[in-house]
Design a protein around this motif. Sequence first.
Motif, PDB file in Angstrom:
ATOM      1  N   ALA A  37       1.649   2.309  -3.372  1.00  0.00           N
ATOM      2  CA  ALA A  37       0.516   2.790  -4.154  1.00  0.00           C
ATOM      3  C   ALA A  37       0.009   4.135  -3.677  1.00  0.00           C
ATOM      4  O   ALA A  37      -0.900   4.709  -4.243  1.00  0.00           O
ATOM      5  N   LEU A  38       0.635   4.627  -2.627  1.00  0.00           N
ATOM      6  CA  LEU A  38       0.115   5.833  -2.004  1.00  0.00           C
ATOM      7  C   LEU A  38       0.304   7.066  -2.866  1.00  0.00           C
ATOM      8  O   LEU A  38      -0.527   7.963  -2.883  1.00  0.00           O
ATOM      9  N   PRO A  64      -2.578   8.075  -6.037  1.00  0.00           N
ATOM     10  CA  PRO A  64      -3.917   8.549  -5.666  1.00  0.00           C
ATOM     11  C   PRO A  64      -3.881   9.753  -4.730  1.00  0.00           C
ATOM     12  O   PRO A  64      -4.909  10.238  -4.318  1.00  0.00           O
ATOM     13  N   GLY A  67       0.814  -1.202   0.000  1.00  0.00           N
ATOM     14  CA  GLY A  67       0.000   0.000   0.000  1.00  0.00           C
ATOM     15  C   GLY A  67       0.846   1.248   0.000  1.00  0.00           C
ATOM     16  O   GLY A  67       0.520   2.232  -0.659  1.00  0.00           O
ATOM     17  N   HIS A 121      -6.269   2.223   3.119  1.00  0.00           N
ATOM     18  CA  HIS A 121      -4.892   2.705   3.112  1.00  0.00           C
ATOM     19  C   HIS A 121      -4.135   2.156   1.912  1.00  0.00           C
ATOM     20  O   HIS A 121      -3.421   2.880   1.216  1.00  0.00           O
ATOM     21  N   THR A 122      -4.328   0.852   1.646  1.00  0.00           N
ATOM     22  CA  THR A 122      -3.667   0.222   0.505  1.00  0.00           C
ATOM     23  C   THR A 122      -4.089   0.880  -0.807  1.00  0.00           C
ATOM     24  O   THR A 122      -3.297   1.035  -1.719  1.00  0.00           O
ATOM     25  N   LEU A 123      -5.353   1.267  -0.871  1.00  0.00           N
ATOM     26  CA  LEU A 123      -5.844   1.922  -2.082  1.00  0.00           C
ATOM     27  C   LEU A 123      -5.338   3.354  -2.178  1.00  0.00           C
ATOM     28  O   LEU A 123      -5.527   4.031  -3.189  1.00  0.00           O
ATOM     29  N   GLY A 124      -4.714   3.823  -1.111  1.00  0.00           N
ATOM     30  CA  GLY A 124      -4.152   5.170  -1.138  1.00  0.00           C
ATOM     31  C   GLY A 124      -5.196   6.265  -1.052  1.00  0.00           C
ATOM     32  O   GLY A 124      -4.980   7.375  -1.532  1.00  0.00           O
TER      33      GLY A 124
END
Lengths: 440, 288, 317
Positions: A15-16, A19, A12, B145-148
Motif C-alpha cells: 500500500a506504500l 499514498p 503495508g 506505515h501500513t497506511l503508507g
Amino acid sequence: MGVSRRSLFRAGAGALAAPALLSGCGSSVSGRKELVFWQFYAPTPVGGSPDVVKQSQWFTRMVNDWNAQHETKIRLEYVTVLGNPKLATAFAAGEGPDIFLLSPGDFARYYNGGVLAELTPYMEPEAVKDFFAPNMATRTADGKVYGLPMEIEPLAMFYSEQAMESAHLAESDLPRTWDQLLDLGDKLRTRKAPPIMLPNLPGYYQNFTWYPFLWQTGADAVRHGRSGFDSAGARSALQLWRDCIQTGIAPRTSPVPDSDAVAGLGGGYATMSLSGIWTVAAFKYRKPKYRYGVIPLPTPAGGTPRTALGGWAFVANARGRDPETAAKFCVWALGSMAKESIQRVVDWCTVAKSDIAPRASALAAGRASGGYDHPVMKKFADEIFPTGRGEPRYPPVVYKAISDAIQQCEFAGADPAAQARLAGDTIDAYLTSYRGVTIL
Amino acid sequence: MPATDTSPAADAPVRPARARTTRRGWVRFAVALVLAVAAVFPLGWMLSGSFRTPDDVFSPSLLPAHPTLHNFSYVLTQVAFPRYLLNSLIVAVVVTVVALFFHSMAAYALARLRFPGRDTIFVLIFSTLLITFPVILVPLFLIVHTLGILDSYAGIIIPSIFNAFGIFLLRQFYLSLPRELEEAAIVDGCGYWRVYWKVILPLSRPVFAALAVLFFLANWNAFLWPMVVTTSTDLSLVQVGIAAFQQQHAADWNFSLAASTISALPTLGLFVIFQRRIVESIKTSGFK
Amino acid sequence: MTGLAVGERSARGASATRTTRRLSRRSRERIAAGLFLAPDVLGLALFVGVPMVVCIVLGFFQVDGFGGYTFIGLDNYRRMFADPLFLGSLKTTLLYLVVLIPGLFVVSLALALLIRQKFPLVGLFRGAFFAPNVISLVVIGLIWKFMLTDQSGFVVRVLGFFGISSPSWLGNPHLALWMVVAVTIWFAMGYYMLIFLAGLQDIPREYYEVATIDGAGVWQQFRHITWPLLKPTSFFILLTSTVSMLTGGIDLIYVMTSGGPANSTSLIIYYIYEQAFVYGEYGYASAIGAFIVAILLVWSVGLFALTRGGRFNDARD
C-alpha cells in the motif's frame, strides 16, 4: 500475533506506493533502488561551527563518490540521536535503514536480532587484519566482521594548566594512582579550586567511562560466560567513584551540560575532567588558545594502565532493501585496501575529527601527514591508545546492573561490596538463559 | 458567558466592610505579586541567558553583562527555523481545527442523542485517556506505515487528531447546556445535523476557544511522535529541529537557551497577545 | 447527512400516526448518532484502540525488537513482580503521585482563591501563573536543570551569595524526585488554577453575602460554601491530573535527570520508555503498560463511582 504483525507489515509495503503522493519526500520514485544511510552528521544546514561543517562534508563527499561510481545510489538521512526511539521503532516495524551507525553498546542487541549483515565476504583478508584487533573484537562474531569502526576514541584525564597553576599545583602533582587522584581532589577542595569532573548521568556513556577503572584492577564484568563482578576489583573501582562523589571531590551534577570537558575546564568549573580524545578537536574549534594537558587514567596500586576505546561503526542492515550492496558500501567506504578507502579514514580521524584511526595503515598515514603531531594527540596515539580495550558490547540487562551499582555507590552512598554482589547475581542470573553473541 | 475581563460573579463578596477588604486586598496583591514574579522568573532567566556570552552564562546577575544577539543569529543560521516554524504551524492548526470539529460532533451525540450502547461507547472513549503514549508507539508506527503515510504531514497529523480528552470536555459542556434550545429546534422539524450546526456549534464558541488553545499548545510542543514518524528534515517540526540543534551543541548553555527561547517565543507571544481571551475562555468553558 | 434530511422531510410531510412518528424519530436519532460518532470513534479505534490491543497481546510475548516473537504466556507479568527495578519505580511513582497530586491540588486551589477577587493587575497575575504551561516540557526541563545544577546553577549561586551552602538539588537521590515534583507543580498549577476559577465562578455570590451577614469568617465560608460547592470541579481535577501526571512527563525526566541519580526519579512511565526503546524489550514494556492502564482504569472507575449523584457525571436523559 507475531505473524499478524509481520503480515501487517507486508500488506503495508504494497500500500506504500499510492499514498507516496501524500508524502512530503516521496521523491525516490525514480524506479532505481536507493539505499538509505542514517547517521547524525549530514546533511546539515550550511553555516555553523567548522568541525560540524567538515564532518558533514566528509559524509557528503563519500556518498557522492560512491554514487558516481555505482548503479545503486545511497542517500544520507540525518537522524538526531541514533540511540533514540526512532531507530528502535523503525527496526521494530521492519523499516530499519539500509546502512546506519552503531555503537558497541548496541552491538549485541542488533546482532542477536539478526539485522547485521556480515561484511567479511566483501573484505580482503589483509584489510580485516589492518583494523586494530582490541577495537575490532566487539564488532566481530565467530571470526566474522559485522561492523567497520570509523574512529577510535580512547578516554583520558584532561586538565587545565591554568587551574593547576592558580591552585599552586605543579605537573608533579598530576595523579598517576587512585590515591594520588583522591589526594589531588582533596587539595583542590581545600584550596577552593574547581573540582574533578566525572560523567554522572546514568547511561551507557557513564558505564563506558567507568570500565577502565574496573579493568585496571584486573577484574571484568563478564568473564568466560560468567559474571566477574562480585570481585575485589569491582568493589575497589566502585569504591573509588563513590569516594569521589561522597567526599565532594567530584560534583554530583555536572556544572556544565553533559560533563563536557571544554565547557567545564574552559569555563573554570573543573580542574580536571574525565573525557575522550574528541575533546582535542573541540578545544581546537571552541577554545583554540586554551592551555590544557592530558594524562592517562590513574591506576590502582599494582594495577595495569587501561583505557576504554569508544567510537561508532558503519553497519549494514541484513533485512534491508539490498543487504549485499549495503555491505559492499561499508567495505568500500572504510574497509578496503584501496588508497581512497584508507585516505577516507585518515581524513575522518585527523581532519574532520581528532580520533585514533582504527586501521594500522590509516594511523601510519595519519602520522606521516602530521595528524598526530599535536602533543596531546601524540600522547593519545603513543601512550594511551595502546592500553585500550574496545568498549564492551554488554546486553542491556548487564549494562543496567552495572549502571545501578555505580549509581547506588556514587549517589546513595551504598556499600560497594553489597552492590558488586547484587550486580554479579543479576548478571549471572541473566547469563544462564542468555543465548547470542559472546559477551565481550 | 461573561465577556468581562474578570470574574464578576464571585468578586468582592463583602461590600459593607470596605476598609477591611481593601486592606485584605492589598495583602492579596502583595502575595500575588511575589508569587507571580517567582512563577515567571525561570522564563525570564532563560530569556536573559539567551542574550549572554558563553563566559557570562553562569553569572548570577539578573541581566547579561554584555548582551549579544550572537546566540540567536547562530541558532537561526544552524536551524532551518522558518521552515520548522511553518511545519509546526500547519500541523498544529490542522490538528486543532479537525479535532474540534470531530470531537464536538462525537460529544454532541454522546451528550444529547439516545442510542443503544451510549454509555459503553462513552466509557470506551474515556478509557483511551488512560493509555500511555510510549506503550503504543510501536504499534502506532506500524499502522501509520501500513497506511503508507510515514514521513508525511498526514503521518504527523492524522494520529494526533484523535484524543478522548476533547470529547470528554465537550460532552461535559454539552450536558450543562439547557436542553430546551434544541428541543425547540427539533420540534420545529430541524434534523440533528442542523441542530448541531445551528444551535450546538454557535454555543460551543467559548469552549472551542479554550480547547483550541490547549490543542494548539499540545501539538506545537509535541516531540516524540513527530520525531519518530518523519525522517526528511523538510518535515521537521520546531521541537525536533531544536532538539537536533541541542544535540550538537549540548555543551553550550548560551546556544541551548537561545534555541529554547526561540522555540518558546511563538507560544509565549501568542499567549501574551491573547492572554485575556485564553484565560477567560478556559475559565468560562465549563471544565468541570 | 442528506439521508437524514430526506428522512425529516418525509416524516414531516406524511400524515403519519403519532406512534410511527416517534419510532422513526428514534431510529433517525440512532442513525444520526452513528454518523456523528463515526469519525472520532473510528479514529480512536484505529490509532489508539488497535495499538492498545496490540500492546496487550504483546504483553504475552517476548519481543526482540527485530520481528522475532515468542509466546511466553504470563512470564512478563511474573517477571514484573520479581523485577526490583520495576517494583522500585512503582514505589517511586506512588510516592511521586501521593505528594504531587495533593500538592498540585492545594497550590492551584490556593492560587484560584487568591486571585478570584478583583484587585489591580489581577489579569496579569493570572497570566503569570499560567505562562509556564505554554512551554514545552523539554524546554522546561532544560531551564530547571540549568538553574539547579551544582556549582554553576542560579539557585546554588544565589544561596551561596547569602552564605547558604545548598545541597545538590538534582544529584541527591533524596531530593531529585521532589525537584521533579516541584517543577511539575510549577508547570501545571496555572492550568488547574483556571479550572478552579471556573468552578468558583459558578458559586452564587449571595451565599457569601448571607454568610457574612451571619458573621461567618473566611475559613467558615470556605468550609461551608466553597468546598462543598466546588466538589465537582475538585473531582474533575483529581481525575484528570492523576491520569495526565501518570502518563505524561517523560520529556521532563529525560532532560532533567535521565531517571537518576541512583534511579531515584525513574518513574514507571520512564521505565516503560527505557525498556521499550533503550533495551528493545517491547513485550515486557507492553506488559507494564497494560498493567498501568489497568490501575488507572480502577482509579477512574472508583472516582466515577464516588461522584455518581454529583453533577460530575450527570448524564441527564
